[in-house]
Every structure is written in C-alpha cells, then in structure tokens.
Design an enzyme around this catalytic site. Structure first.
Site, PDB file in Angstrom:
ATOM      1  N   CYS A  24      46.074  48.234   5.650  1.00 28.96           N
ATOM      2  CA  CYS A  24      46.795  47.133   4.940  1.00 28.96           C
ATOM      3  C   CYS A  24      46.272  47.178   3.466  1.00 28.96           C
ATOM      4  O   CYS A  24      46.840  46.267   2.583  1.00 28.96           O
ATOM      5  CB  CYS A  24      46.204  45.767   5.425  1.00 28.96           C
ATOM      6  SG  CYS A  24      46.886  45.537   7.128  1.00 28.96           S
ATOM      7  N   HIS A  68      62.123  39.621  -0.700  1.00 30.15           N
ATOM      8  CA  HIS A  68      62.346  41.244  -1.356  1.00 30.15           C
ATOM      9  C   HIS A  68      61.605  41.465  -2.557  1.00 30.15           C
ATOM     10  O   HIS A  68      62.067  42.050  -3.683  1.00 30.15           O
ATOM     11  CB  HIS A  68      63.895  41.493  -1.488  1.00 30.15           C
ATOM     12  CG  HIS A  68      64.460  41.683  -0.139  1.00 30.15           C
ATOM     13  ND1 HIS A  68      64.839  40.683   0.691  1.00 30.15           N
ATOM     14  CD2 HIS A  68      64.945  42.953   0.478  1.00 30.15           C
ATOM     15  CE1 HIS A  68      65.540  41.269   1.483  1.00 30.15           C
ATOM     16  NE2 HIS A  68      65.394  42.543   1.827  1.00 30.15           N
ATOM     17  N   GLU A 107      53.693  36.895  10.141  1.00 29.16           N
ATOM     18  CA  GLU A 107      54.059  38.072   9.425  1.00 29.16           C
ATOM     19  C   GLU A 107      54.548  39.071  10.567  1.00 29.16           C
ATOM     20  O   GLU A 107      55.119  40.066  10.073  1.00 29.16           O
ATOM     21  CB  GLU A 107      52.753  38.724   8.590  1.00 29.16           C
ATOM     22  CG  GLU A 107      51.760  39.125   9.703  1.00 29.16           C
ATOM     23  CD  GLU A 107      50.645  39.941   8.680  1.00 29.16           C
ATOM     24  OE1 GLU A 107      50.281  39.176   7.506  1.00 29.16           O
ATOM     25  OE2 GLU A 107      49.891  40.765   9.229  1.00 29.16           O
TER      26      GLU A 107
END
Length: 117
Positions: A24, A68, A107
C-alpha cells in the site's frame, strides 16, 4: 428513524507511513463506496427526514473533489487511510448536516470503516 444514501467514487492514493516493502506504499486505486446516514423524525408535512435530493446536493461537491484524484494531494489527506478519509468526510458533511449520525466508507466490497462521531 434513519435514512441513508450511497455514493461511489474512484480515487488513487499511497500510504506514506507504512513499511517500505508494504504494497500500500505504492500508488494504487480503489472504487470507494460511501454510505451516509441521517437520523431524525419525519416531517409531519413532507413525511421526510431529509429530501434525498438535498442530501445529494450537499455530498456531491465533496465527492467531486475526491473522484478521479490522488487523495494524497487533497488538503488534509496527506495520509489518506480509509480511517482518515472517513474522518475527513465526516467533518465536511457534519458541518452541513447536523443530524448526520453515521458514515460507512468501503475501499473494497470486503473492507471499510464506520464512523459514528
């Protein structure tokens, strides 16, 4: 009584405070699902706790700021864990909807965070 509305957005991030070899720590993305819960008594006149359209109008600008985008570049999200993102959203939305009682942020379909203030 509690009403809710679901929003979705796609964002990229990396976690700067994980060990160097943690996956991550590299740039990656998620399709987030945000569920907003509002508590209250339905109005005698409208029968609503809150108009879903009004709820959408309040939340959409915050979603637009994240969608985005690289979350690390959003002010206040330098370490954009799901927990920190959830708290960031809570503060923004709670300022406009005092009877916000819970938010859920996923998520992935299998992992997420719940915050109730």
């Amino acid at each position: 009584m509690i009403i809710y509305k679901i929003f979705r957005f796609d964002s990229a991030h990396y976690l700067p405070n994980v060990p160097a070899d943690h996956k991550c720590g590299g740039m990656h993305g998620h399709t987030y699902t945000l569920k907003i819960f509002i508590s209250g008594k339905p109005s005698i006149y409208t029968g609503w706790i809150m108009d879903f359209s009004d709820l959408k109008d309040i939340v959409k600008p915050w979603i637009a700021l994240l969608d985005h985008q690289v979350l690390n570049n959003v002010e206040g999200l330098e370490n954009p864990t799901s927990e920190n993102l959830c708290l960031w959203l809570w503060k923004k939305i709670k300022a406009e909807i005092p009877n916000l009682c819970r938010i859920e942020l996923n998520e992935t379909p299998d992992s997420g965070v719940i915050y109730e203030g």
